[in-house]
Design an enzyme around this catalytic site. Structure first.
Site, short mmCIF file in Angstrom:
data_model
loop_
_atom_site.label_atom_id
_atom_site.label_comp_id
_atom_site.label_asym_id
_atom_site.label_seq_id
_atom_site.Cartn_x
_atom_site.Cartn_y
_atom_site.Cartn_z
N VAL A 80 0.83 -1.21 0.00
CA VAL A 80 0.00 0.00 0.00
C VAL A 80 0.87 1.26 0.00
O VAL A 80 0.52 2.28 -0.61
CB VAL A 80 -1.01 -0.07 1.18
CG1 VAL A 80 -0.37 0.11 2.51
CG2 VAL A 80 -2.12 0.94 0.99
N ASP A 81 2.02 1.19 0.62
CA ASP A 81 2.98 2.31 0.66
C ASP A 81 3.42 2.69 -0.76
O ASP A 81 3.38 3.87 -1.16
CB ASP A 81 4.18 1.86 1.51
CG ASP A 81 5.13 2.97 1.89
OD1 ASP A 81 4.76 4.15 1.70
OD2 ASP A 81 6.23 2.66 2.38
N1 AR6 Z 1 -5.30 -0.31 -1.04
C1 AR6 Z 1 -5.66 -0.95 0.10
N2 AR6 Z 1 -4.94 -1.95 0.66
C2 AR6 Z 1 -3.82 -2.34 0.01
C3 AR6 Z 1 -3.37 -1.73 -1.20
C4 AR6 Z 1 -4.16 -0.67 -1.72
N3 AR6 Z 1 -3.84 -0.03 -2.84
N4 AR6 Z 1 -2.22 -2.35 -1.58
C5 AR6 Z 1 -1.96 -3.32 -0.67
N5 AR6 Z 1 -2.93 -3.32 0.27
P1 AR6 Z 1 1.45 -3.97 3.18
P2 AR6 Z 1 2.53 -3.92 5.94
C6 AR6 Z 1 -3.08 -4.18 1.46
O1 AR6 Z 1 2.42 -5.03 2.80
O2 AR6 Z 1 2.23 -5.36 6.13
C7 AR6 Z 1 5.82 -1.80 2.50
O3 AR6 Z 1 6.89 -2.19 1.68
C8 AR6 Z 1 -2.34 -5.50 1.49
O4 AR6 Z 1 -3.03 -6.47 0.71
O5 AR6 Z 1 1.23 -2.83 2.25
O6 AR6 Z 1 2.20 -2.95 7.03
C9 AR6 Z 1 6.20 -0.69 3.46
O7 AR6 Z 1 7.16 0.20 2.91
C10 AR6 Z 1 -2.40 -5.81 2.98
O8 AR6 Z 1 -3.68 -6.36 3.30
O9 AR6 Z 1 1.86 -3.29 4.61
C11 AR6 Z 1 6.78 -1.46 4.62
O10 AR6 Z 1 8.12 -1.81 4.40
C12 AR6 Z 1 -2.30 -4.43 3.64
O11 AR6 Z 1 -2.57 -3.48 2.58
C13 AR6 Z 1 5.93 -2.73 4.65
O12 AR6 Z 1 5.45 -2.90 3.31
C14 AR6 Z 1 -0.97 -4.13 4.26
O13 AR6 Z 1 0.08 -4.70 3.49
C15 AR6 Z 1 4.73 -2.58 5.54
O14 AR6 Z 1 4.09 -3.83 5.63
#
Ligand code: AR6
Length: 181
Positions: A39-40
């Site tokens: 998501v980042d």
């Molecule tokens: N909209 C909504 N949710 C989303 C989207 C989106 N566009 N894209 C992904 N998700 P994650 P974390 C969901 O990995 O576990 C990054 O590299 C995804 O399916 O984004 O907190 C950062 O820089 C999942 O359910 O975040 C950090 O290094 C949720 O968002 C690390 O990942 C969170 O997944 C953070 O890891």
């Protein structure tokens, strides 16, 4: 699913958080604030270069070069996103040997506190920590909905949305919310 709490609403949606038109969206960032995957990465791609510059300034000026610790939150503008603000928080990496539940709860508490201090009325959260950081989604849903519920029961806000990225995650959050009410 949409539920009233103390005159406010909590809503569960399936979709892409970068398209949400709430006052703020929350980024599941890493401590560098410089972007990453998941998501980042999606938020940085849409928000653009001015957004990255503001993140860099926060790292330099507010954090004096240090990483944002897990559980804490900072705010920037939304630039090319439909949301006016982005609240960046860093979820805990799931290791099962530390107090990760408390750190995840702090992400929601601190993001909601910042939103309230800014006078915002609506905010969208992703499922923090349950992607790259591997926090079990059943447990994360309990923590998230408990903190959102506590906040809405004590504050006049307006709307808190959880934007889930898969049907499986949506179902977990929906069942958790149904069990709370
Ligand atoms: N909209 C909504 N949710 C989303 C989207 C989106 N566009 N894209 C992904 N998700 P994650 P974390 C969901 O990995 O576990 C990054 O590299 C995804 O399916 O984004 O907190 C950062 O820089 C999942 O359910 O975040 C950090 O290094 C949720 O968002 C690390 O990942 C969170 O997944 C953070 O890891």
């Amino acid at each position: 699913m949409r539920v009233e709490m103390n005159g406010n609403y909590v809503e569960l949606l399936m979709g892409d958080i970068t398209k949400q038109q709430t006052d703020a969206i929350v980024n599941a960032a890493n401590g560098s604030l410089l972007g990453g995957g998941g998501v980042d990465g999606a938020i940085h791609r849409v928000a653009g270069g001015g957004f990255l510059e503001e993140c860099k300034r926060i790292r330099q000026d507010t954090l004096h070069g240090a990483y944002l610790p897990a559980g804490e939150a900072v705010v920037t503008s939304g630039y090319h996103l439909p949301a006016k603000y982005v609240i960046h928080t860093v979820g805990p990496v799931w290791k099962q040997d530390e107090d990760e539940e408390k750190l995840l709860a702090n992400c929601y508490k601190n993001a909601l506190k910042l939103a309230k201090e800014r006078g915002l009325k609506s905010i969208s959260f992703p499922s923090i920590s349950t992607g790259v950081y591997r926090f079990p989604v059943h447990l994360a849903a309990r923590v998230a909905l408990r903190e959102i519920g506590n906040f809405l029961n004590q504050n006049k806000f307006k709307e808190v949305a959880m934007v889930l990225f898969s049907e499986e995650d949506y179902d977990v959050y929906e069942n958790t919310l149904k069990n709370r009410i």
